[in-house]
Design an enzyme around this catalytic site. Structure first.
Site, PDB file in Angstrom:
ATOM      1  CE  LYS A   4      58.183  33.593  34.019  1.00  0.00           C
ATOM      2  NZ  LYS A   4      56.851  33.767  33.415  1.00  0.00           N
ATOM      3  CB  THR A   5      56.528  34.877  38.490  1.00  0.00           C
ATOM      4  OG1 THR A   5      55.687  35.965  38.100  1.00  0.00           O
ATOM      5  CG2 THR A   5      56.016  34.269  39.790  1.00  0.00           C
ATOM      6  CB  SER A  37      50.888  27.726  27.789  1.00  0.00           C
ATOM      7  OG  SER A  37      50.783  26.862  28.909  1.00  0.00           O
ATOM      8  CG  MET A  38      55.528  32.030  28.930  1.00  0.00           C
ATOM      9  SD  MET A  38      56.344  31.682  27.374  1.00  0.00           S
ATOM     10  CE  MET A  38      58.051  31.829  27.861  1.00  0.00           C
ATOM     11  CG  LEU A  44      54.871  30.098  36.812  1.00  0.00           C
ATOM     12  CD1 LEU A  44      54.420  29.560  38.176  1.00  0.00           C
ATOM     13  CD2 LEU A  44      55.005  31.618  36.877  1.00  0.00           C
ATOM     14  CB  CYS A  80      50.740  31.661  36.915  1.00  0.00           C
ATOM     15  SG  CYS A  80      51.375  30.776  35.457  1.00  0.00           S
ATOM     16  CB  VAL A 128      44.083  41.726  34.398  1.00  0.00           C
ATOM     17  CG1 VAL A 128      42.860  42.418  34.964  1.00  0.00           C
ATOM     18  CG2 VAL A 128      44.219  42.065  32.902  1.00  0.00           C
ATOM     19  CG  ASN A 129      48.757  36.960  34.883  1.00  0.00           C
ATOM     20  OD1 ASN A 129      49.127  36.853  33.704  1.00  0.00           O
ATOM     21  ND2 ASN A 129      49.422  36.415  35.883  1.00  0.00           N
ATOM     22  N   GLY A 161      47.629  45.342  30.753  1.00  0.00           N
ATOM     23  CA  GLY A 161      46.754  44.684  29.786  1.00  0.00           C
ATOM     24  C   GLY A 161      46.438  45.576  28.603  1.00  0.00           C
TER      25      GLY A 161
HETATM   26  C1  SIN Z   1      53.846  31.850  32.755  1.00  0.00           C
HETATM   27  O1  SIN Z   1      55.041  31.749  33.080  1.00  0.00           O
HETATM   28  O2  SIN Z   1      53.171  30.874  32.409  1.00  0.00           O
HETATM   29  C2  SIN Z   1      53.188  33.188  32.739  1.00  0.00           C
HETATM   30  C3  SIN Z   1      53.169  33.759  34.109  1.00  0.00           C
HETATM   31  C4  SIN Z   1      51.850  34.288  34.493  1.00  0.00           C
HETATM   32  O3  SIN Z   1      50.910  34.356  33.691  1.00  0.00           O
HETATM   33  O4  SIN Z   1      51.696  34.654  35.658  1.00  0.00           O
END
Ligand code: SIN
Length: 307
Positions: free
Chosen positions: A44-45, A69-70, A72, A126, A188-189, A243
């Site tokens: 996870k970022t 819409s986590m 991060l 993000c 892609v994201n 994707g």
């Molecule tokens: C997120 O944590 O909102 C998603 C991460 C991302 O889209 O890079």
């Protein structure tokens, strides 16, 4: 028949792995991916400190599409560096970002000075942090950040990009990326700021329902981005395709467009880590049906319709 692939001189037994954000926030989830048929994992970022992310509900999805819409949510860079030190592998990806360019540099200094010997995925895309635009849509800022980052990072590093939608933008972004010793580009994201409606209400709570779209709905956009960068980037920059991957056929198409590795997001969220066994099997069967023995036989070999 082999699904072997390589990025930045790291070898992988297969070409399928998770996408950052899916099944990779905790050490247990990362262990699950390591113990599955996946080639490897990306974490996870991570940001400089742990984050709770946005209020719930913040993810809605099924195999065919998702909105999130986590914001991060993550356990902070120190947590991931500690975990990576314990597993001590050079064939794994650490995703990082910051909410400012200064935070990006701070996190990357920490990674550079750590014992981490794997690949760094710098997330510049993000769409879900309130009040923060996607860095990779600001071309001057992306250029500035990469110039500074490569002043002090000499570990293999790539960038996670948002989708672009105009050929001129592909040219401009490739022009920037080609100036740097990037190991890979991940394209892609999610497609940022879509809107899903349930009955008469938005489906997720943050940002009045606006969120990143993933899954089958974005495959065409993802394939176009992978191929556009395959056509424009230096050969030394590998492409990771992300994707709309839910079947072996989807992975095959990403590779045909130029991907060296393929990441799975929405479908992994739905099916869990056992999905990698099915995807490996399906991809192998498709390759056999075309007479291909390894990814090099068809990577980037997308055919055009000529006169
Ligand atoms: C997120 O944590 O909102 C998603 C991460 C991302 O889209 O890079």
């Amino acid at each position: 028949m082999t699904l072997n692939t390589q990025i930045a001189s790291r070898s992988f037994k297969s070409c399928l792995m998770n996408a950052a954000g899916v099944h990779c926030q905790t050490s247990d989830e990362l262990d699950d991916i390591l113990n599955s048929q996946a080639a490897t994992f990306v974490t996870k970022t991570a940001t400089s400190h742990a984050r709770n992310g946005n209020p719930e509900p913040r993810y809605v999805g099924h195999l065919h599409g998702s909105i999130n819409s986590m914001g991060l949510p993550n356990l902070g860079i120190d947590y991931y560096l500690e975990y990576l030190k314990e597993i001590d592998r050079s064939d794994v990806f650490l995703s990082v970002t910051g909410l400012s360019k200064e935070e990006i540099y701070q996190v990357l200094h920490k990674v550079q000075e750590s014992s981490f010997d794997g690949l760094i995925e710098l997330n510049l895309s993000c769409p879900n942090v309130v009040g923060k635009p996607q860095t990779a849509y600001d071309f001057d800022l992306m250029d500035e950040i990469l110039a500074e980052v490569f002043n002090f990072v000499d570990k293999p590093l790539g960038v996670k990009l948002p989708p672009y939608f105009d050929l001129v933008h592909f040219d401009q972004v490739a022009g920037i990326l080609n100036q740097f010793p990037l190991s890979f580009v991940n394209s892609v994201n999610s497609i940022g700021n879509g809107l899903w409606i349930n009955d008469q209400s938005v489906a997720i709570k943050p940002k009045q329902g606006f969120g990143g779209i993933g899954g089958a709905a974005i495959k065409a956009t993802a394939l176009a981005n992978v191929h556009a960068f395959y056509q424009r980037l230096n050969d030394s920059i590998a492409i990771i395709g992300t994707g709309g991957v839910a079947t072996g056929r989807d992975a095959f198409e990403h590779i045909l467009c130029g991907a060296s590795m393929v990441q799975v997001g929405t479908a992994l969220m739905t099916e869990g880590p056992q999905i990698f066994e099915r995807l490996d099997q399906e991809l192998s069967e498709i390759m056999t049906s075309y007479g291909y023995h390894n990814l090099k036989d068809f990577r980037g070999q997308l055919r055009y319709i000529e006169e």
